[in-house]
Design an enzyme around this catalytic site. Structure first.
Site, PDB file in Angstrom:
ATOM      1  N   GLU A  24       0.837  -1.207   0.000  1.00  0.00           N
ATOM      2  CA  GLU A  24       0.000   0.000   0.000  1.00  0.00           C
ATOM      3  C   GLU A  24       0.869   1.252   0.000  1.00  0.00           C
ATOM      4  OE1 GLU A  24      -2.294   2.646   3.268  1.00  0.00           O
ATOM      5  OE2 GLU A  24      -2.047   0.509   3.677  1.00  0.00           O
ATOM      6  N   ASP A  33       0.801   3.866  -3.266  1.00  0.00           N
ATOM      7  CA  ASP A  33       0.399   5.267  -3.140  1.00  0.00           C
ATOM      8  C   ASP A  33       1.363   6.156  -3.911  1.00  0.00           C
ATOM      9  OD1 ASP A  33      -1.027   7.542  -1.865  1.00  0.00           O
ATOM     10  OD2 ASP A  33       0.893   7.820  -0.847  1.00  0.00           O
ATOM     11  N   ASP A  67      -6.978   1.232   0.496  1.00  0.00           N
ATOM     12  CA  ASP A  67      -5.654   0.681   0.782  1.00  0.00           C
ATOM     13  C   ASP A  67      -5.349  -0.514  -0.123  1.00  0.00           C
ATOM     14  OD1 ASP A  67      -5.413   2.555   2.770  1.00  0.00           O
ATOM     15  OD2 ASP A  67      -5.772   1.157   4.423  1.00  0.00           O
ATOM     16  N   GLU A 112      -4.426   0.520  -3.675  1.00  0.00           N
ATOM     17  CA  GLU A 112      -3.033   0.976  -3.743  1.00  0.00           C
ATOM     18  C   GLU A 112      -2.078  -0.210  -3.710  1.00  0.00           C
ATOM     19  OE1 GLU A 112      -3.622   5.334  -1.589  1.00  0.00           O
ATOM     20  OE2 GLU A 112      -2.921   3.626  -0.418  1.00  0.00           O
TER      21      GLU A 112
END
Length: 228
Positions: A45, A49, A118, A121
């Site tokens: 995650e 991002d 989450d 990502e």
């Protein structure tokens, strides 16, 4: 590693077949079911991002070659924030294949905004680790699709927009107050009131405090702008 039929179907939906399927399994594994032999998706995650941010920043620059930094920044934030990631996750039915602990499943984890965002990502990072930046970029641009071209000129989130509105009028920042919390522990509903120094107020109810705050801010901002 052989993937189950439902996870193979997810590969079809995202348009990427994994050479290292264990990366996808890890991206789908929530901390509530992780162990020493089954790592969760938090590190992916973190990476996803950053990959998403680079792809979106590049895409926005390409889409509007005359936009200023002040115009690009709110558009960027709208495209990479958790709500946008969760929306994409819902479109590809990511929640249905998440690996969750019993308590998280019982509390509606497959529908939670933060959990879906989450995981989206993490899937981005899994594709990046599996096949490189160009593969991840292609998937992101495909899944985000028209959002890049249609993101609002001023895509600030409602709380930021409301705060800037009242600051321009030299008022104190908005105050957010929890009015009530209802429903069972596994599916709570929060009612939040946002109040201004001028006495203006709006309320909203949602499944998380953040969502309720954003909805209340949006309602109040619309009221204030319509009363100009």
């Amino acid at each position: 590693m052989k993937l189950s039929a439902d996870i193979k179907a997810l590969e079809d939906r995202i348009g990427h077949e994994f050479a290292r399927p264990e990366l996808l399994i890890r991206a789908l594994t929530h901390a509530s079911i992780s162990s020493s032999t089954r790592p969760d998706n938090q590190r992916l995650e973190f990476l996803g991002d950053r990959v998403l941010g680079l792809v979106m920043a590049t895409a926005l620059l390409e889409h509007d070659k005359l936009a200023s930094e002040g115009q690009l920044a709110p558009r960027f934030n709208a495209l990479v924030r958790k709500e946008a990631c969760a929306d994409v996750a819902r479109e590809i039915d990511l929640g249905s294949v998440l690996k969750l602990g019993r308590s998280e499943m019982m509390s509606g984890g497959r529908r939670k905004l933060a959990l879906l965002g989450d995981a989206m990502e993490a899937v981005i990072a899994a594709v990046y680790r599996d096949a490189g930046f160009e593969a991840a970029q292609a998937m992101i641009l495909r899944l985000w699709g028209s959002r890049i071209g249609t993101v609002e000129e001023d895509a600030r989130d409602p709380k930021t927009a409301l705060q800037e509105f009242v600051q321009a009028k030299r008022q104190k920042p908005p105050a957010y107050v929890l009015v009530s919390r209802d429903g069972p522990d596994h599916q709570p509903m929060f009612t939040i009131a946002v109040r201004l120094e001028s006495g203006a107020e709006a309320r909203a109810t949602a499944g998380s405090k953040r969502q309720a705050e954003q909805a209340a801010a949006k309602t109040l901002l619309e009221t204030l702008e319509n009363s100009k």
